[in-house]
Design a protein around this motif. Structure first.
Motif, PDB file in Angstrom:
ATOM      1  N   VAL A   1       0.911  -1.173   0.202  1.00 36.41           N
ATOM      2  CA  VAL A   1      -0.094   0.160   0.067  1.00 36.41           C
ATOM      3  C   VAL A   1       0.896   1.443  -0.018  1.00 36.41           C
ATOM      4  O   VAL A   1       0.683   2.136  -0.744  1.00 36.41           O
ATOM      5  N   ARG A   2       2.037   1.238   0.813  1.00 39.10           N
ATOM      6  CA  ARG A   2       2.783   2.467   1.054  1.00 39.10           C
ATOM      7  C   ARG A   2       3.498   2.670  -0.202  1.00 39.10           C
ATOM      8  O   ARG A   2       3.699   3.764  -0.789  1.00 39.10           O
ATOM      9  N   ALA A   3       4.091   1.579  -0.841  1.00 33.38           N
ATOM     10  CA  ALA A   3       5.020   1.556  -1.760  1.00 33.38           C
ATOM     11  C   ALA A   3       4.158   2.301  -2.922  1.00 33.38           C
ATOM     12  O   ALA A   3       4.472   2.952  -3.718  1.00 33.38           O
ATOM     13  N   ALA A   4       3.035   1.710  -3.264  1.00 30.17           N
ATOM     14  CA  ALA A   4       2.303   2.005  -4.492  1.00 30.17           C
ATOM     15  C   ALA A   4       1.696   3.547  -4.148  1.00 30.17           C
ATOM     16  O   ALA A   4       1.622   4.291  -5.487  1.00 30.17           O
ATOM     17  N   SER A   5       1.626   4.005  -3.047  1.00 34.38           N
ATOM     18  CA  SER A   5       1.291   5.547  -2.978  1.00 34.38           C
ATOM     19  C   SER A   5       2.332   6.265  -3.348  1.00 34.38           C
ATOM     20  O   SER A   5       2.429   7.591  -3.649  1.00 34.38           O
TER      21      SER A   5
ATOM     22  N   ARG B   1      15.617  -0.850   4.360  1.00 34.20           N
ATOM     23  CA  ARG B   1      15.364  -2.244   4.625  1.00 34.20           C
ATOM     24  C   ARG B   1      13.590  -2.541   4.010  1.00 34.20           C
ATOM     25  O   ARG B   1      13.644  -3.635   3.155  1.00 34.20           O
ATOM     26  N   GLU B   2      12.915  -1.555   3.953  1.00 32.59           N
ATOM     27  CA  GLU B   2      11.484  -1.911   3.340  1.00 32.59           C
ATOM     28  C   GLU B   2      11.824  -1.929   1.960  1.00 32.59           C
ATOM     29  O   GLU B   2      10.886  -2.479   1.187  1.00 32.59           O
ATOM     30  N   ASN B   3      12.469  -1.011   1.391  1.00 36.75           N
ATOM     31  CA  ASN B   3      12.788  -0.954   0.011  1.00 36.75           C
ATOM     32  C   ASN B   3      13.189  -2.231  -0.694  1.00 36.75           C
ATOM     33  O   ASN B   3      12.805  -2.760  -1.580  1.00 36.75           O
TER      34      ASN B   3
ATOM     35  N   LEU C   1      20.048   1.053   7.328  1.00 35.34           N
ATOM     36  CA  LEU C   1      18.601   0.123   7.001  1.00 35.34           C
ATOM     37  C   LEU C   1      17.444   0.956   7.368  1.00 35.34           C
ATOM     38  O   LEU C   1      16.269   0.716   6.847  1.00 35.34           O
ATOM     39  N   SER C   2      17.571   1.726   8.486  1.00 29.03           N
ATOM     40  CA  SER C   2      16.289   2.490   8.757  1.00 29.03           C
ATOM     41  C   SER C   2      16.109   3.799   8.318  1.00 29.03           C
ATOM     42  O   SER C   2      15.213   4.505   8.730  1.00 29.03           O
ATOM     43  N   GLN C   3      17.198   4.089   7.364  1.00 27.62           N
ATOM     44  CA  GLN C   3      17.057   5.566   6.802  1.00 27.62           C
ATOM     45  C   GLN C   3      15.976   5.589   5.693  1.00 27.62           C
ATOM     46  O   GLN C   3      15.789   4.630   5.105  1.00 27.62           O
ATOM     47  N   ARG C   4      15.298   6.581   5.660  1.00 24.18           N
ATOM     48  CA  ARG C   4      14.312   6.865   4.599  1.00 24.18           C
ATOM     49  C   ARG C   4      15.382   6.806   3.316  1.00 24.18           C
ATOM     50  O   ARG C   4      16.278   7.462   2.982  1.00 24.18           O
ATOM     51  N   ALA C   5      14.543   5.997   2.303  1.00 25.90           N
ATOM     52  CA  ALA C   5      15.377   5.946   1.004  1.00 25.90           C
ATOM     53  C   ALA C   5      15.596   7.233   0.326  1.00 25.90           C
ATOM     54  O   ALA C   5      16.551   7.502  -0.253  1.00 25.90           O
ATOM     55  N   GLY C   6      14.608   8.116   0.557  1.00 27.79           N
ATOM     56  CA  GLY C   6      14.774   9.460  -0.250  1.00 27.79           C
ATOM     57  C   GLY C   6      15.847  10.124   0.144  1.00 27.79           C
ATOM     58  O   GLY C   6      16.346  11.257  -0.591  1.00 27.79           O
ATOM     59  N   SER C   7      16.428   9.911   1.335  1.00 25.80           N
ATOM     60  CA  SER C   7      17.539  10.703   1.673  1.00 25.80           C
ATOM     61  C   SER C   7      18.894  10.033   1.620  1.00 25.80           C
ATOM     62  O   SER C   7      20.033  10.921   2.024  1.00 25.80           O
ATOM     63  N   LEU C   8      18.846   8.983   1.119  1.00 29.65           N
ATOM     64  CA  LEU C   8      20.235   8.309   0.650  1.00 29.65           C
ATOM     65  C   LEU C   8      21.088   9.027  -0.302  1.00 29.65           C
ATOM     66  O   LEU C   8      20.430   9.950  -1.023  1.00 29.65           O
TER      67      LEU C   8
ATOM     68  N   GLY D   1      22.952   9.546  -4.093  1.00 30.81           N
ATOM     69  CA  GLY D   1      22.662   9.105  -5.177  1.00 30.81           C
ATOM     70  C   GLY D   1      22.942   7.575  -5.324  1.00 30.81           C
ATOM     71  O   GLY D   1      22.533   6.705  -5.989  1.00 30.81           O
ATOM     72  N   GLY D   2      24.409   7.388  -5.142  1.00 27.62           N
ATOM     73  CA  GLY D   2      24.931   6.051  -5.165  1.00 27.62           C
ATOM     74  C   GLY D   2      24.524   5.063  -4.351  1.00 27.62           C
ATOM     75  O   GLY D   2      24.203   3.790  -4.644  1.00 27.62           O
ATOM     76  N   GLU D   3      24.313   5.580  -3.100  1.00 30.50           N
ATOM     77  CA  GLU D   3      23.625   4.457  -2.340  1.00 30.50           C
ATOM     78  C   GLU D   3      22.236   3.988  -2.815  1.00 30.50           C
ATOM     79  O   GLU D   3      21.874   2.915  -2.594  1.00 30.50           O
ATOM     80  N   GLN D   4      21.276   5.013  -3.443  1.00 27.86           N
ATOM     81  CA  GLN D   4      20.142   4.577  -3.886  1.00 27.86           C
ATOM     82  C   GLN D   4      20.216   3.636  -5.136  1.00 27.86           C
ATOM     83  O   GLN D   4      19.769   2.751  -5.198  1.00 27.86           O
ATOM     84  N   GLN D   5      21.331   3.786  -5.727  1.00 30.84           N
ATOM     85  CA  GLN D   5      21.632   2.934  -6.854  1.00 30.84           C
ATOM     86  C   GLN D   5      21.710   1.390  -6.199  1.00 30.84           C
ATOM     87  O   GLN D   5      21.092   0.552  -6.878  1.00 30.84           O
ATOM     88  N   MET D   6      22.397   1.444  -5.186  1.00 31.68           N
ATOM     89  CA  MET D   6      22.841   0.171  -4.462  1.00 31.68           C
ATOM     90  C   MET D   6      21.625  -0.496  -4.044  1.00 31.68           C
ATOM     91  O   MET D   6      21.139  -1.633  -4.273  1.00 31.68           O
ATOM     92  N   VAL D   7      20.528   0.342  -3.506  1.00 31.94           N
ATOM     93  CA  VAL D   7      19.382  -0.230  -3.146  1.00 31.94           C
ATOM     94  C   VAL D   7      18.504  -0.709  -4.066  1.00 31.94           C
ATOM     95  O   VAL D   7      18.008  -1.777  -4.046  1.00 31.94           O
ATOM     96  N   ALA D   8      18.481  -0.103  -5.267  1.00 35.07           N
ATOM     97  CA  ALA D   8      17.917  -0.461  -6.499  1.00 35.07           C
ATOM     98  C   ALA D   8      18.094  -1.567  -6.855  1.00 35.07           C
ATOM     99  O   ALA D   8      17.307  -2.559  -7.250  1.00 35.07           O
ATOM    100  N   MET D   9      19.741  -1.947  -6.868  1.00 32.76           N
ATOM    101  CA  MET D   9      19.923  -3.187  -7.302  1.00 32.76           C
ATOM    102  C   MET D   9      19.716  -4.489  -6.324  1.00 32.76           C
ATOM    103  O   MET D   9      19.287  -5.381  -6.860  1.00 32.76           O
TER     104      MET D   9
END
Ligand SMILES: Nc1ncnc2c1ncn2[C@@H]1O[C@H](COP(=O)(O)OP(=O)(O)OP(=O)(O)O)[C@@H](O)[C@H]1O
Ligand SMILES: Nc1ncnc2c1ncn2[C@@H]1O[C@H](COP(=O)(O)OP(=O)(O)OP(=O)(O)O)[C@@H](O)[C@H]1O
Ligand SMILES: [Mg+2]
Ligand SMILES: [Mg+2]
Lengths: 282, 607, 246
Positions: free
Chosen positions: B168-172, C102-104, C136-143, C145-153
């Protein structure tokens, strides 16, 4: 010392913490007029955060930023833009629904004079009035800026000019990045901060961008550059600063930094890409 | 001081009631980043289904709850299917408008089925009361508290820890990316709307039992209070919504204690505005952060605005200008006059909502300010009416901008909520500031329109006058959009961070947009005051704000010609089809729904 | 095509794509053999990202066929396609900005139901990208650029896909991590995952790829084994930074 005297930008003890993490840790830096300094460092070293602190999008927890001798720490981004500081964003922040032309014209916003007279208090109302009445001075200014924008876009060859009236959201990723650089140039900045301008470009396109930055430097522009493409950094920079975990771990001419064991350890590694960098020369 | 204890308890009990709505809103916001304006209507539907079950079918309480929850869930699924799903790729405010449209339709359907008269909804719980301080609480209070807190907890755990909750959160946050993880976004939304609606329906029924009365006005009230509570707690934050509700109940209760009942809502909305100004993301949002770069595009729906050649516009304008020379009825002129007045308001709104991206839900307040100023200037200071109308425009521009300025720091739906609250505050101040506005009595005997000493009384002259004013305003606005200001407004709309980094001051340009828009709306209100000769605090209400927004969407956001076409269509069509007044809101609702569904960019396209 | 190519896992044939009036793909045909790494090269705006979107069903082609494991993907929704075993690393990361790291990463395992194995895989990702372990518990949006790329991978790998499509997986990564990610791609490929990737770091990509295609304004102009293309002067001039590269 000479550098310090002529420093256009000087940072002293600049620090920014996020919770327990010190993203930028007591950074000192002096950038002389006309100089190009590259900031390199591993992912998460604090490079972009440093840019945010210099451009007013974020405030330091400690330390000062001086620009042309004046303390600008914590000033708003719009003030700093008026002072002549322009930047691009790492992931890209174009105005999606504006055409390429309008995007770049926004870059020239701080240079509007005829339509934005510097009058206190009633200035905004005058601006509204002039925008509505549009006297010939205003029209001439707008026309002149449009010409300038075309000239700026022409620096990117045929990549943007044919798309000048397209909305920015319809451009490919790298072209959006180019629009952003064009927008920054339209500000006629005194200091330009580029955050990975070549992300998403292949070596040939990177070389093209490198040539553009070299031109800008030759024109006397002062530039701070964040880049992971080492070859480009080596060719363009007067000095290189290496950050790791918020701290400056090395500083100096490119070749010296490149062979610094600390830098190799933290940043370069010994693998494939070192070899590939050699190949991607332009 | 025991009376303070009573006010506290009373406040908490009322807050408890608000929490039921707020939790449902928070859940939906958590999923779809949408403030569901139909939540109040679901609540209404729940209350009436509860009435049918209790009074006519004599169901026992557990069964009543199940019936109500199931029926409301079906309504929720319908909203998801028609209000949300088709709009996933359209303008960001389209779903919000769709929920407004749905709420119009639902409220009207309930009203047509059950008549607007209040009904009694007897509680099915034993009527024992426990003494607490100076007040009493009964089993129903406990049930309400139980439902509110339990559902908040369950939902919190659901969103935070369950797989579906994550989906749900991801989709939002990024619909495309969520689909790439294998999330079936539509399923997720369905589930959430079903749950939230069931909750909303049950709350409506419980609250109806609580007051032992239900009526169709409870829908809007519930939405407003729920939204305030939810935003105070931080939109999308489920436990925050509960705390926000209790806080709201307390503030109202204390406010009433000190100032009297007519100040209840004023305090609710002031609380909201204060919280939004001090903590733009709600009381419980985390602290200062550099805003991240956008990970996804926030682009409005790609559309190519319809280009109408200038000569065609000139011909159309000339046609309308010479219309009174033809044998048209008084009725037609009257209708068009209304269209021109609405057109001025729509011009104003299309500028701030479309071009500037500040979707104002309190725009009627600007009308009210213009109307009161012009009326009072001409009545008490004997200012010539022509000048008074201009004065109304100027005051509306200045005061309106000042009042709305707290919302300049906000983004997205928060702006809508703040402007909604500001609009309500204006109307409540008008109601309570008797020495100037004459309070609930209103202002009567407002002199008719006149220009250079000539009274404009004939429909023809009024027609020409209002048409001319509107055309001038439209031409000015067209020029504005073509100037550097139009571009700057749109840049701020698209990405305010990047705009600031290029020297655009948000305060300056948002003010300019509201000054220009405030003037147009104020002039419209001023003219209306002199046409109606009587106004009061309800003449310019939320419905009018929403009607204006419908017009703006109909015409295409930011589209000047569209605003006028939309006004003529929305004022004219119900007249053409001679639709009775009580069905009009229903029609507006349906038009709004069809529109956002099939042409979300508006008739003439978004600019 | 290489002669020894095993049966194709993914095949695009004669795909034509439009954005409004503008045509982006002209009779595009690409095949990815089972167990291979295939690389798509091309200049900016040539239509690479659009190709990825076609495979994932985010953009619908006007004509042409896309098949995966012998079955057509045309008309399937994105979640359906993903459930067939395709994972993606999207252009510009597209993380869930307000969710934790983590959630990502765990969102990547959304289609899986084997909790224990998922937990193990998460640990594995954290050994691959130790940097993320501290975040792990940081908001992904505040990572960064490169850290975000790692998460995406990491997120893409979490679904244990049969095939993974990547749009510039090394964008924004520091040299150390560019190496690491390319090694990783090779490693997961050796575990049997087929890979289709757009990569601007062309010489490195050709180093690890089996085959490659070159896209120019929507048309495939060259294709063949990665080794052959790496030495092709046309590729070198246009994509590897010029002919003096050795
Ligand atoms: N708002 C925030 N909250 C917590 N941590 C943050 C925040 N913003 C940045 N960080 C952390 O600060 C560190 C520095 O980030 P920054 O974006 O400056 O890195 P960078 O050097 O630009 O890296 P890259 O090369 O990957 O872009 C990162 O580890 C990042 O996770
Ligand atoms: N939503 C859209 N609307 C209209 N045109 C689009 C849209 N998205 C992409 N395009 C156009 O399609 C072409 C291909 O775009 P695509 O993003 O696939 O390029 P790319 O090869 O991935 O480029 P890059 O290397 O810059 O990422 C470009 O000319 C682009 O302008
Ligand atoms: Mg960075
Ligand atoms: Mg791309």
């Amino acid at each position: 010392m000479a550098e310090q005297l002529h420093a256009m930008l000087s940072l002293r003890g600049l620090t920014r913490r996020f919770g327990g993490l010190t993203a930028v840790d007591a950074i000192d830096l002096d950038l002389a007029r006309g100089e190009l300094i590259s900031i390199i460092g591993p992912n998460g070293a604090g490079k972009t955060t440093l840019f945010n602190l210099v451009t007013g999008l974020d405030r330091p927890d400690a330390g000062t930023v001086r620009f042309e001798g004046q303390d600008i720490t914590g000033l708003s981004p719009e003030r700093l833009a008026a002072e002549g500081i322009a930047r691009t964003f790492q992931l890209g922040r174009v105005f999606g629904n504006l055409s390429v032309m309008d995007n770049v014209l926004i870059g020239a916003h701080t240079r509007l004079r005829a339509v934005k007279p510097a009058v206190p208090v009633i200035g905004p109302l005058l601006e509204l009035g002039l925008a509505l009445l549009r006297p010939s001075s205003v029209k001439a200014e707008e026309e002149r800026l449009r010409e300038e924008v075309r000239a700026i876009l022409a620096r990117f060859g045929e990549r943007l000019l044919p798309r000048i009236d397209q909305p920015a959201y319809s451009l490919s990723y790298a072209n959006r990045r180019r629009v952003e650089i064009a927008r920054a140039l339209a500000l006629k900045p005194r200091l330009l901060l580029l955050d990975e301008p070549t992300a998403g470009m292949n070596p040939t396109e990177t070389a093209e961008m490198q040539a553009l930055v070299a031109e800008l430097k030759a024109e006397g522009l002062t530039i701070l550059l964040i880049e992971h493409k080492l070859e480009m950094v080596m060719r363009l920079s007067d000095r290189v600063i290496v950050m790791d975990e918020g701290k400056k771990i090395a500083e100096g001419p490119g070749e010296q930094v490149r062979t610094d064991p600390k830098v190799i350890e933290a940043y370069l590694g010994h693998g494939l890409s070192g070899a590939a960098e050699q190949e991607s020369a332009a | 001081m025991s009376s303070w204890l009573d006010y506290t308890i009373n406040g908490l009990i009322v807050g408890n009631v608000y929490a039921l709505v707020a939790v449902g809103l928070a859940l939906i916001f958590g999923v779809s980043r949408l403030i569901n304006f139909a939540q109040g209507s679901i609540y209404l539907v729940g209350a009436y289904i509860g009435w049918v079950a209790v009074v006519q079918l004599h169901t026992p309480l557990p069964l009543t709850i199940i019936v109500v929850a199931a029926a409301a869930a079906v309504v929720g699924l319908i909203i998801e299917r028609f209000g949300l799903r088709p709009l996933q790729n359209s303008v960001r405010i389209a779903p919000l408008l769709a929920t407004i449209g749905i709420s119009f339709v639902l409220d009207q359907l309930v009203m047509l089925t059950f008549s607007p008269n209040p009904r009694a909804l007897p509680s099915q719980l034993p009527d024992v009361r426990f003494q607490l301080g100076g007040g009493t609480i009964g089993p129903l209070d406990l049930l309400i508290a139980g439902v509110g807190i339990t559902s908040a907890l369950l939902l919190f755990v659901f969103l935070r820890y369950s797989k579906l909750g994550w989906a749900v959160r991801a989709a939002s946050q990024d619909r495309d990316a969520a689909m790439q993880m294998g999330v079936d976004v539509n399923r997720v939304n369905q589930a959430v709307f079903g749950i939230a609606a069931a909750l909303g329906g049950v709350s409506g029924m419980l609250v109806g039992m609580y007051y032992n009365q239900i009526d169709t006005a409870m829908s809007l009230q519930a939405t407003l209070k729920g939204v305030v509570a939810e935003v105070v707690g931080g939109a999308g934050n489920v436990p925050g919504a509960v705390i926000g509700s209790l806080l709201l109940g307390l503030v109202e209760s204390y406010g009433v204690a000190v100032f009297g009942t007519s100040y209840r809502n004023l305090f609710a909305f002031l609380l909201l505005v204060v919280v939004l100004v001090l903590r733009p993301n709600g009381l419980f949002a985390s602290a200062r952060q550099a805003p991240p770069e956008p990970l996804t595009g926030t682009f409005i729906a790609p559309s190519r605005p319809v280009r109408i050649p200038r000569w065609a516009l000139a011909v159309a304008a000339a046609g309308f200008a010479i219309l009174p020379f033809f044998p048209v009825s008084f009725y037609v002129l009257q209708t068009l006059i209304n269209a021109w007045l609405l057109g001025m308001l729509a011009l104003s709104l299309t500028l701030v909502a479309g071009t500037m991206g500040q979707v104002s839900l309190g725009h009627a307040a600007l009308l009210a300010i213009g109307a009161y100023t012009s009326a009072l200037l001409s009545l008490t200071l004997s200012v010539p009416v022509g000048l008074a109308v201009i004065g109304g425009g100027l005051v509306s521009a200045a005061l309106g901008t000042l009042l709305i300025s707290p919302s300049f720091r906000l983004r997205g739906h928060y702006v809508s909520i703040a402007t909604l609250a500001i609009g309500e505050i204006v109307s409540l101040v008008i109601l309570n500031w008797e020495s100037v506005t004459r309070g609930p009595i209103g202002i009567s005997g407002i002199p008719p329109l006149s220009l250079f000493g000539y009274d404009l009384i004939s429909p023809t002259s009024i027609y020409w006058f209002s048409f001319a004013v509107m055309v001038v305003l439209a031409l000015l606005q067209g020029r504005l959009l073509g100037s550097h200001l139009g571009r700057s407004f749109r840049a701020i709309r698209d990405d305010d961070i990047a705009a600031r980094a290029y020297g655009l001051s948000l305060n300056r340009y948002k003010s300019l947009a509201f000054i220009f828009g405030g003037f147009a709306a104020g002039v419209s209100g001023g003219i209306a005051a002199h046409l109606y000769s009587y106004i009061n605090h309800e003449t310019f209400n939320t419905q009018q704000s929403i009607l204006a927004l419908t017009v703006v969407i109909l015409g295409g956001l930011g589209n000047v010609v569209g605003a006028i076409v939309g006004s003529v269509a929305l004022v004219g069509l119900p007249e053409v089809f001679r639709i009775a007044a009580e069905y009009r809101i229903l029609i507006y609702g349906i038009v709004l729904l069809l529109l956002v569904r099939f042409r979300p960019q508006g008739l003439l396209g978004t600019i | 095509m290489t002669t020894s190519a095993p049966e194709p896992l993914l095949a695009l044939s004669n795909v034509n794509t439009f954005y409004g009036q503008a045509q982006v793909h002209f009779d595009l045909s690409i095949t990815v053999a089972r167990g291979h790494i295939v690389c798509l090269l091309g200049g900016n705006a040539s239509g690479k990202s659009t190709t990825m979107k076609i495979i994932l069903g985010l953009v619908k082609p006007r004509s042409g066929e896309v098949t995966f494991d012998g079955a057509s993907l045309i008309g399937l929704s994105t979640p359906q396609i993903v459930r067939r075993g395709i994972a993606s690393v999207p252009e510009a990361r597209r993380l869930f900005a307000d969710m934790s790291v983590r959630e990502n990463i765990l969102m990547g395992a959304f289609v899986r139901n084997d909790r224990d194995a998922v937990a193990q895989d998460l640990d594995r990702m954290l050994t691959l990208f130790p940097k993320l372990g501290q975040r792990l518990s940081q908001r992904a949006g505040s990572l960064s650029g490169g850290e975000q790329q790692m998460v995406a991978m990491a997120r893409a790998l979490m679904s244990r896909p049969r095939m993974i499509v990547m749009d510039e997986p090394t964008m924004g990564l520091s040299p150390l991590y560019v190496d690491r990610v390319l090694e990783l791609i090779r490693a997961i490929n050796q575990e049997g995952v087929s890979v289709f990737m757009v990569e601007q770091n062309a010489s490195l990509a050709l180093e690890i790829a089996h085959e490659a295609y070159v896209l120019q304004t929507g048309k495939i102009v060259l294709s063949g084994s990665a080794r052959a293309l790496k030495d092709d002067p046309r590729v070198r001039d246009a994509y590897l930074g010029g002919s003096e590269a050795a």
